[in-house]
Design a protein around this motif. Sequence first.
Motif, short mmCIF file in Angstrom:
data_model
loop_
_atom_site.label_atom_id
_atom_site.label_comp_id
_atom_site.label_asym_id
_atom_site.label_seq_id
_atom_site.Cartn_x
_atom_site.Cartn_y
_atom_site.Cartn_z
N UNK A 35 47.43 54.17 62.26
CA UNK A 35 46.38 55.10 61.82
C UNK A 35 45.10 54.85 62.60
N UNK A 36 44.79 53.57 62.85
CA UNK A 36 43.60 53.23 63.63
C UNK A 36 43.70 53.79 65.05
N UNK A 37 44.89 53.67 65.63
CA UNK A 37 45.09 54.16 67.00
C UNK A 37 44.97 55.69 67.05
N UNK A 38 45.55 56.36 66.07
CA UNK A 38 45.46 57.83 66.00
C UNK A 38 44.00 58.26 65.91
N UNK A 39 43.23 57.55 65.09
CA UNK A 39 41.82 57.89 64.92
C UNK A 39 41.03 57.65 66.21
N UNK A 51 38.64 66.94 61.73
CA UNK A 51 38.28 68.36 61.67
C UNK A 51 38.18 68.87 60.24
N UNK A 52 38.11 67.97 59.28
CA UNK A 52 37.99 68.35 57.87
C UNK A 52 37.24 67.23 57.15
N UNK A 53 35.99 67.50 56.82
CA UNK A 53 35.09 66.45 56.36
C UNK A 53 35.62 65.68 55.16
N UNK A 54 36.27 66.38 54.22
CA UNK A 54 36.72 65.70 53.00
C UNK A 54 37.78 64.63 53.30
N UNK A 55 38.42 64.72 54.45
CA UNK A 55 39.43 63.74 54.83
C UNK A 55 38.87 62.62 55.68
N UNK A 56 37.58 62.65 55.95
CA UNK A 56 36.97 61.60 56.75
C UNK A 56 36.44 60.48 55.87
N UNK A 57 36.77 59.26 56.21
CA UNK A 57 36.14 58.10 55.59
C UNK A 57 36.28 56.93 56.56
N UNK A 58 35.42 55.95 56.37
CA UNK A 58 35.43 54.78 57.23
C UNK A 58 36.25 53.66 56.59
N UNK A 63 46.50 58.19 58.36
CA UNK A 63 47.22 59.34 58.91
C UNK A 63 48.59 59.43 58.24
N UNK A 64 48.90 60.55 57.64
CA UNK A 64 50.19 60.75 57.00
C UNK A 64 51.15 61.45 57.96
N UNK A 65 52.42 61.09 57.84
CA UNK A 65 53.43 61.68 58.73
C UNK A 65 54.38 62.63 58.02
N UNK A 66 54.68 62.36 56.74
CA UNK A 66 55.57 63.26 56.04
C UNK A 66 55.42 63.09 54.53
N UNK A 67 55.95 64.10 53.81
CA UNK A 67 55.92 64.04 52.36
C UNK A 67 57.16 64.67 51.77
N UNK A 68 57.51 64.21 50.59
CA UNK A 68 58.65 64.77 49.85
C UNK A 68 58.36 64.61 48.36
N UNK A 70 56.46 64.13 45.33
CA UNK A 70 55.09 63.62 45.20
C UNK A 70 54.95 62.28 45.92
N UNK A 71 55.70 62.12 47.01
CA UNK A 71 55.66 60.90 47.80
C UNK A 71 55.21 61.20 49.22
N UNK A 72 54.37 60.32 49.75
CA UNK A 72 53.88 60.43 51.13
C UNK A 72 54.24 59.17 51.90
N UNK A 73 54.40 59.30 53.23
CA UNK A 73 54.59 58.17 54.12
C UNK A 73 53.58 58.27 55.25
N UNK A 74 52.90 57.15 55.53
CA UNK A 74 51.88 57.19 56.57
C UNK A 74 52.45 56.78 57.93
N UNK A 75 51.60 56.79 58.94
CA UNK A 75 52.04 56.52 60.31
C UNK A 75 52.54 55.10 60.50
#
Length: 447
Positions: A35-39, A51-58, A63-68, A70-75
């Motif tokens: 996720x750090x590298x993607x950012x 490109x969407x302020x509500x998704x920005x935080x420090x 970074x999410x890659x997929x969902x099924x 109510x489950x998500x998996x990140x990068x």
Amino acid sequence: MTMSPLDAPRDARNSDLEAALIEAREAYVAARPKSAEIHTQAREVMPGGNTRTVLFYTPFPTAMQRGEGCTLWDADGREYLDLCGEYTAGLFGHSEQRIIAAVAAAMAKGLNLAAVGENEGKLAALICGRFPSVDQVRFTNSGTEANIMALAGARGFTGRTEILAFRGGYHGGVFTFPFGAPISPVNLPIPMRFADYNDPAGAAAAIREAGDALAAVIVEPMQGSGGCIPATREFLQALRDATTETGALLIFDEVMTSRHSYGGMQKRLGIMPDMTTFGKYMAGGMSFGAFGGRAEVMAVFDGHKPGAMPHAGTFNNNVLSMAAGNVALGEIFGEAEAEALFQRGETLREACNAIAQKHGLAMHFTGLGSMLNPHFRAGPITAPYKATVEEEQMRELFFFDMLAAGIYLARRGMVALSLPVGDAECDRFLAAVEEFCAARKPVLAPA
């Protein structure tokens, strides 16, 4: 002799809170190298890497890659219970097969037809049939656009120019009014007046003072980004009475709150606005917005009439949103499902507050139904406020602790339940809240 502020003993709680937050940030970073590298790469070509302020935080967003479901998996391969629910737009989860089938069938028939279709009239009929204030409706691409067009329609219908909104309110990217600083350079240049949320007398006085200059009052039946703060019935009724008296239109922004019953909060409370705006979940997760209201008001957009107001938008009736919306509202999210979701959220919020109370913390969850938000101060909380530095730090710590527990929610702490979330998932969240309160009690404010 007066003590110098430099000689005052430092609050150990604040020092420990800062240390706990630093540690939580470091653990967050260490667990998410991809996720750090993607950012980092995104920052080269996008301001802030986002490109969407509500998704920005420090220090950087996950970074999410997929969902099924109510489950998500990140990068980085980490798994999460999704309680963000795409800020209420993800009502149906990530893999509702009936919606996927509807979208696939629409795609198979052609994407950009540049024509009207049967599905838009069907979806409009579903919305008009559910919401008591809506005789007719038009579609947009987002809740932001829905509010833009509703206000334009209100100004066109009344022949007036000014709008009354509420401090702490949010009506889309160009109508954002954070408490303490309601004027923003991103807001559209529409003459605005402001009043305090949940102040019936003050709001009524402001409406009467504006008189025949006021085209409309726009209000959320529950402030969403303002912290899931519900309006009182007395407050909304005062708006209804005062706008009727002065001839201004009352607009309910139900982009978020329409999920709270089969006919939104207007039906639950029995208070009818002149116009209502919609968005988020209604097209099953596809881009969507809509605005509707009394037939005589909506007639300003009737192309059969001379001088009709224009309402353009290449993707207003795009085939994916129209097809998915018919299935979402027509087949899946009916009256029983809406009421069950509302009650599940009510039970969850009460349980969260019971945990905070048990631990003796100044922590309170506000909300309605399937939407709730933690505040790091004692309740009840009936109006937006400017959080202290310490409150913001506690909120950030809560966010990172939830991520560490495998629970994904909004950075501001908001939870929006989706239909796939059941008892087991709610119990998992409650266990995480319990652990947070127990483990972080030394750095949280006492009740």
